[in-house]
Design a protein around this motif. Structure first.
Motif, PDB file in Angstrom:
ATOM      1  N   GLY A 242       5.200  23.198  22.514  1.00  0.00           N
ATOM      2  CA  GLY A 242       5.891  24.489  22.630  1.00  0.00           C
ATOM      3  C   GLY A 242       5.960  25.316  21.349  1.00  0.00           C
ATOM      4  O   GLY A 242       6.339  26.492  21.378  1.00  0.00           O
ATOM      5  N   GLY A 243       5.681  24.705  20.196  1.00  0.00           N
ATOM      6  CA  GLY A 243       5.748  25.486  18.959  1.00  0.00           C
ATOM      7  C   GLY A 243       7.130  25.583  18.371  1.00  0.00           C
ATOM      8  O   GLY A 243       7.365  26.298  17.405  1.00  0.00           O
ATOM      9  N   HIS A 244       8.105  24.834  18.940  1.00  0.00           N
ATOM     10  CA  HIS A 244       9.474  24.913  18.406  1.00  0.00           C
ATOM     11  C   HIS A 244       9.819  23.722  17.520  1.00  0.00           C
ATOM     12  O   HIS A 244      10.849  23.693  16.867  1.00  0.00           O
ATOM     13  N   LEU A 245       8.948  22.704  17.511  1.00  0.00           N
ATOM     14  CA  LEU A 245       9.295  21.473  16.785  1.00  0.00           C
ATOM     15  C   LEU A 245       8.306  21.177  15.666  1.00  0.00           C
ATOM     16  O   LEU A 245       7.116  21.471  15.765  1.00  0.00           O
ATOM     17  N   ALA A 246       8.834  20.509  14.627  1.00  0.00           N
ATOM     18  CA  ALA A 246       7.966  19.966  13.581  1.00  0.00           C
ATOM     19  C   ALA A 246       7.744  18.478  13.830  1.00  0.00           C
ATOM     20  O   ALA A 246       6.725  17.908  13.433  1.00  0.00           O
TER      21      ALA A 246
ATOM     22  N   GLY B 148      11.207  21.695   5.566  1.00  0.00           N
ATOM     23  CA  GLY B 148       9.938  22.099   4.942  1.00  0.00           C
ATOM     24  C   GLY B 148       9.159  20.911   4.413  1.00  0.00           C
ATOM     25  O   GLY B 148       9.681  19.796   4.315  1.00  0.00           O
ATOM     26  N   GLY B 149       7.913  21.156   4.093  1.00  0.00           N
ATOM     27  CA  GLY B 149       7.046  20.097   3.582  1.00  0.00           C
ATOM     28  C   GLY B 149       6.486  19.260   4.721  1.00  0.00           C
ATOM     29  O   GLY B 149       6.749  19.528   5.900  1.00  0.00           O
ATOM     30  N   GLU B 150       5.715  18.229   4.358  1.00  0.00           N
ATOM     31  CA  GLU B 150       5.117  17.381   5.394  1.00  0.00           C
ATOM     32  C   GLU B 150       6.217  16.603   6.124  1.00  0.00           C
ATOM     33  O   GLU B 150       7.129  16.081   5.482  1.00  0.00           O
ATOM     34  N   VAL B 151       6.125  16.536   7.424  1.00  0.00           N
ATOM     35  CA  VAL B 151       7.154  15.841   8.197  1.00  0.00           C
ATOM     36  C   VAL B 151       6.950  14.326   8.083  1.00  0.00           C
ATOM     37  O   VAL B 151       5.827  13.838   8.224  1.00  0.00           O
ATOM     38  N   SER B 152       8.033  13.622   7.786  1.00  0.00           N
ATOM     39  CA  SER B 152       7.999  12.152   7.706  1.00  0.00           C
ATOM     40  C   SER B 152       9.335  11.617   8.210  1.00  0.00           C
ATOM     41  O   SER B 152      10.232  12.400   8.547  1.00  0.00           O
ATOM     42  N   ASN B 153       9.477  10.321   8.232  1.00  0.00           N
ATOM     43  CA  ASN B 153      10.770   9.735   8.636  1.00  0.00           C
ATOM     44  C   ASN B 153      11.901  10.308   7.776  1.00  0.00           C
ATOM     45  O   ASN B 153      13.005  10.547   8.262  1.00  0.00           O
TER      46      ASN B 153
END
Ligand code: P6P
Length: 334
Positions: free
Chosen positions: A83-87, A139-144
Motif C-alpha cells: 500500500g505504500g504506507h509502511l516501511a 528514517g534510514g534503513e529499516v531493521s529490528n
C-alpha cells in the motif's frame, strides 16, 4: 448513540478534526481493519475450514504455532506490504522484522502485531484477537532496531476481538472508539466512542494457578481481594481469566477491572510472559486513553525503552485506582 457511522467516516472525521489524522495513517488503519475482517472469516470457519490445530512449527518464543497463527500473520503481511504506507512490519510470529519489498513504495509507518493472541483458545471456541501497534519510522534503513521505540511513541494502537461479536477497538490518541462488524454490510460500525474505564472495580483477572510463584506484592494484593468485605478492602471481588489478553482487556475497557500477568519465579530471568512491543504497549496506550493505568508493577509501561523486538514485560493494567494500589505495594516492597 446518534446515527451510527462507519469506520471510514470516523477516520475521515479524525482526519479533518483535531487529530489531523495523516492520510497514510488513515489508509493503514483501513487496511488493518480489512485484514481483521479476513481473519475473522477464517476464525469463524473453525473445523469447517481446516484451520484448527497446530501448524507443526514453533515461533521465536518457542511456542507451538497454530494454523490460524500463520494464516493471520500471512493475511496481515499480504494486506499491508503493497500500500505504500509502511516501511516495515514486526510480528510475534516472525523472528525478525519484515521489510516492505523494494518493488513496492516505502511508507513512513512501522506496524507491529500479534496476529492471533490467545491462540490456545482457538480449538475450544473461546474469544481470541489481533493486536496491533503503529510507530513512525525514524528514517534510514529499516531493521529490528527501528522498532525499538518507547510506547509513548505510538501514533495508533488497537485490537480486533473475534468473539460473539467481531469488534475493532482503536485509538489514534484522541480517546478510544469501538466498532462492531456489521456482517450484512461487511463494514465496521461505530458502536461506542470515548470509552472510559471506571477508576474503581471489584473484578480482577490473573491466572491463579501461578499464585505460589508470585512476588510478595502480588500475593498481598490478591490475598486482600480474596478476603472480601471482611478483609482490608472492605468489599468482595470477582475473578475472570479468559487466557486471551484481548478478551480480558475488552472486558476491562467495557466495565472496568484489573488485569495482571506479573513476573513469577518459574523463569526468574524473564520479566514476565507478555511481549512489550506488540501486546503490552498497544494495550497500555488504549487503557490510558480510556482513563486507566498500566505499569510493570513499578514503572509506566509506555515509558519503558525496549532493548529487543520480542522483549517481555510484567503487566498490571486497568482501573486506575487498582493499578495504583498494586504499583504502590511493589514500591513499598523495594
Ligand atoms: P496463561 C495468550 O497466550 C497470552 O499471551 C495472553 O493473551 C493471555 O493473557 C496469556 O497468554 C495467558 O497465559 O499462562 O494463563 O495461559
Amino acid at each position: 448513540m446518534s446515527k451510527r457511522i462507519s469506520l471510514t467516516q470516523y477516520l475521515i472525521e479524525q482526519q479533518r478534526g483535531t487529530a489531523q489524522l495523516p492520510p497514510q495513517l488513515r489508509l493503514l488503519i483501513e487496511v488493518v481493519a480489512r485484514a481483521c475482517k479476513s481473519i475473522a472469516i477464517s476464525v469463524n470457519k473453525g473445523a469447517l475450514g481446516d484451520v484448527l490445530g497446530t501448524a507443526g512449527s514453533e515461533n521465536v518464543q518457542g511456542e507451538v504455532q497454530k494454523k490460524l497463527d500463520i494464516i493471520a500473520n500471512d493475511v496481515l503481511i499480504e494486506a499491508n506490504e503493497w500500500g505504500g504506507h509502511l516501511a516495515g512490519m514486526a510480528s510475534e510470529e516472525m523472528d525478525d522484522m519484515h521489510a516492505v519489498p523494494l518493488h513496492y513504495p516505502q511508507g513512513e509507518y512501522l506496524l507491529l502485531f500479534d496476529p492471533l493472541d490467545g491462540s490456545s483458545n482457538i480449538d475450544v471456541n473461546v474469544s481470541i484477537g489481533t493486536i496491533f501497534s503503529v510507530l513512525k519510522h525514524q528514517g534510514g534503513e529499516v531493521s529490528n532496531d527501528s522498532f525499538l521505540q518507547a510506547g509513548t511513541e505510538q501514533v495508533c494502537a488497537g485490537y480486533c476481538v473475534y468473539g460473539p461479536q467481531t469488534t475493532l477497538v482503536l485509538t489514534v490518541g484522541q480517546g478510544v472508539a469501538m466498532f462492531t462488524l456489521d456482517r450484512e454490510q461487511g463494514s465496521f460500525v461505530l458502536t461506542q466512542d470515548q470509552v472510559q474505564i471506571p477508576a474503581d472495580t471489584k473484578e480482577f483477572a490473573i491466572n491463579m494457578s501461578n499464585m505460589r510463584h508470585w512476588a510478595d506484592p502480588v500475593k498481598r494484593y490478591i490475598d486482600e481481594c480474596l478476603q472480601g468485605k471482611e478483609g482490608a478492602r472492605g468489599k468482595d471481588f470477582n475473578m475472570r481469566w479468559v487466557a486471551s489478553m484481548v478478551a480480558d482487556v475488552h472486558r476491562i475497557l467495557t466495565r472496568g477491572g484489573v488485569f495482571m500477568y506479573p513476573w513469577d519465579k518459574r523463569e526468574p530471568t524473564k520479566p514476565g510472559k507478555l511481549r512489550l512491543l506488540y501486546e503490552a504497549n498497544p494495550m497500555s496506550f488504549l487503557v490510558e486513553q480510556a482513563g486507566g493505568a498500566s505499569t510493570n508493577g513499578l514503572q509506566r509501561i509506555l515509558d519503558l525503552q525496549p532493548g529487543q523486538l520480542h522483549e517481555r514485560v510484567s503487566v498490571v493494567l486497568g482501573s486506575k485506582n487498582e493499578v495504583d494500589r498494586v504499583t504502590a505495594y511493589h514500591r513499598e516492597a523495594q
